[in-house]
Design a protein around this motif. Structure first.
Motif, PDB file in Angstrom:
ATOM      1  N   ASP A  14      38.685  51.674  33.542  1.00 58.59           N
ATOM      2  CA  ASP A  14      38.880  51.947  34.970  1.00 58.59           C
ATOM      3  C   ASP A  14      37.974  51.074  35.831  1.00 58.59           C
ATOM      4  O   ASP A  14      38.337  50.707  36.952  1.00 58.59           O
ATOM      5  N   PHE A  15      36.810  50.719  35.309  1.00 62.91           N
ATOM      6  CA  PHE A  15      35.904  49.845  36.054  1.00 62.91           C
ATOM      7  C   PHE A  15      36.523  48.459  36.238  1.00 62.91           C
ATOM      8  O   PHE A  15      36.370  47.839  37.299  1.00 62.91           O
ATOM      9  N   ASN A  16      37.196  47.951  35.197  1.00 59.67           N
ATOM     10  CA  ASN A  16      37.896  46.668  35.328  1.00 59.67           C
ATOM     11  C   ASN A  16      38.904  46.714  36.463  1.00 59.67           C
ATOM     12  O   ASN A  16      38.997  45.790  37.271  1.00 59.67           O
ATOM     13  N   VAL A  17      39.661  47.795  36.537  1.00 58.70           N
ATOM     14  CA  VAL A  17      40.704  47.923  37.551  1.00 58.70           C
ATOM     15  C   VAL A  17      40.097  47.927  38.956  1.00 58.70           C
ATOM     16  O   VAL A  17      40.648  47.319  39.886  1.00 58.70           O
ATOM     17  N   ARG A  18      38.957  48.553  39.088  1.00 58.92           N
ATOM     18  CA  ARG A  18      38.330  48.716  40.400  1.00 58.92           C
ATOM     19  C   ARG A  18      37.412  47.558  40.780  1.00 58.92           C
ATOM     20  O   ARG A  18      36.849  47.557  41.879  1.00 58.92           O
TER      21      ARG A  18
END
Length: 206
Positions: A14-18
């Motif tokens: 999720d950090f990659n996406v954000r």
């Protein structure tokens, strides 16, 4: 016969996406997409007779190759493979457009100042230094003919520069994406790239 080294970047979090940097200090898990990517990679390469699986000590690399570990393959986790530390910026959003320090440091790396770092973080030279014991281990274990190594985006770029004898200032040339593969052959003296930024496995059902 040359040895074969599979270098894999971990799956999506999720950090990659954000757009939030994780570095070595944020030990995140894969999200649903990342787990699907891992399953797709296993669907394509699960029959490869890997002699050893290497990961960083961070959860997202272990989860990316968990299906291989479930086969009972020998596994070692090495802190030398951990992602670069982004210092006080870990856990925050960083983009080239919005962040002057990040833009300046990356420009410095490309210009050859690979000792530069974000506040409290590591430089590429420091990452390269901690990777070298792993590289020596990899070279020495010539009985491991086919090896899977799962690590992180910036760490992957630094490792490829070292294995292929490029200066660290060239590391941006090694593009990466979640669950991408660089497949290398090693003759005992020279590493060569056989698959560059390979994501063909992500096109199969997983």
């Amino acid at each position: 016969m040359p040895r074969t080294i599979f270098l894999l970047r971990h799956g999506q979090t999720d950090f990659n996406v954000r757009g939030i940097v994780q570095g070595s200090g944020v030990d995140s898990s894969l999200n649903d997409t990342g787990r699907q990517q891992a399953a797709q990679f296993f669907a394509s390469y699960g029959q490869v007779p890997f002699d050893k699986v290497y990961t960083s000590t961070l959860r997202r690399t272990h989860e990316s190759v968990q299906q291989f570990l479930d086969l009972g393959l020998p596994h070692e986790a090495h802190a030398g493979l951990n992602e670069i530390s982004w210092g006080v910026r870990e856990g925050t959003r960083i983009t080239m457009e919005e962040d002057e320090e990040y833009r300046r440091v990356l420009a410095g790396w490309a210009a050859g100042d690979t000792h530069a770092r974000l506040t409290g973080g590591e430089s590429p030279e420091e990452v390269a230094t901690r990777q070298r014991p792993f590289i020596e281990l990899l070279r020495a274990r010539d009985h491991e003919r086919t090896v899977l190594v799962c690590l992180h985006g910036r760490a992957l770029r630094v490792l490829l520069c070292q294995l292929l004898n490029y200066p660290l200032s060239c590391m941006e040339g090694f593009e990466h994406s979640n669950l991408c593969l660089y497949k290398l052959e090693y003759t005992g003296s020279v590493f060569t790239v056989k698959n560059f930024l390979d994501v063909s496995h992500l096109q199969v059902a997983g």
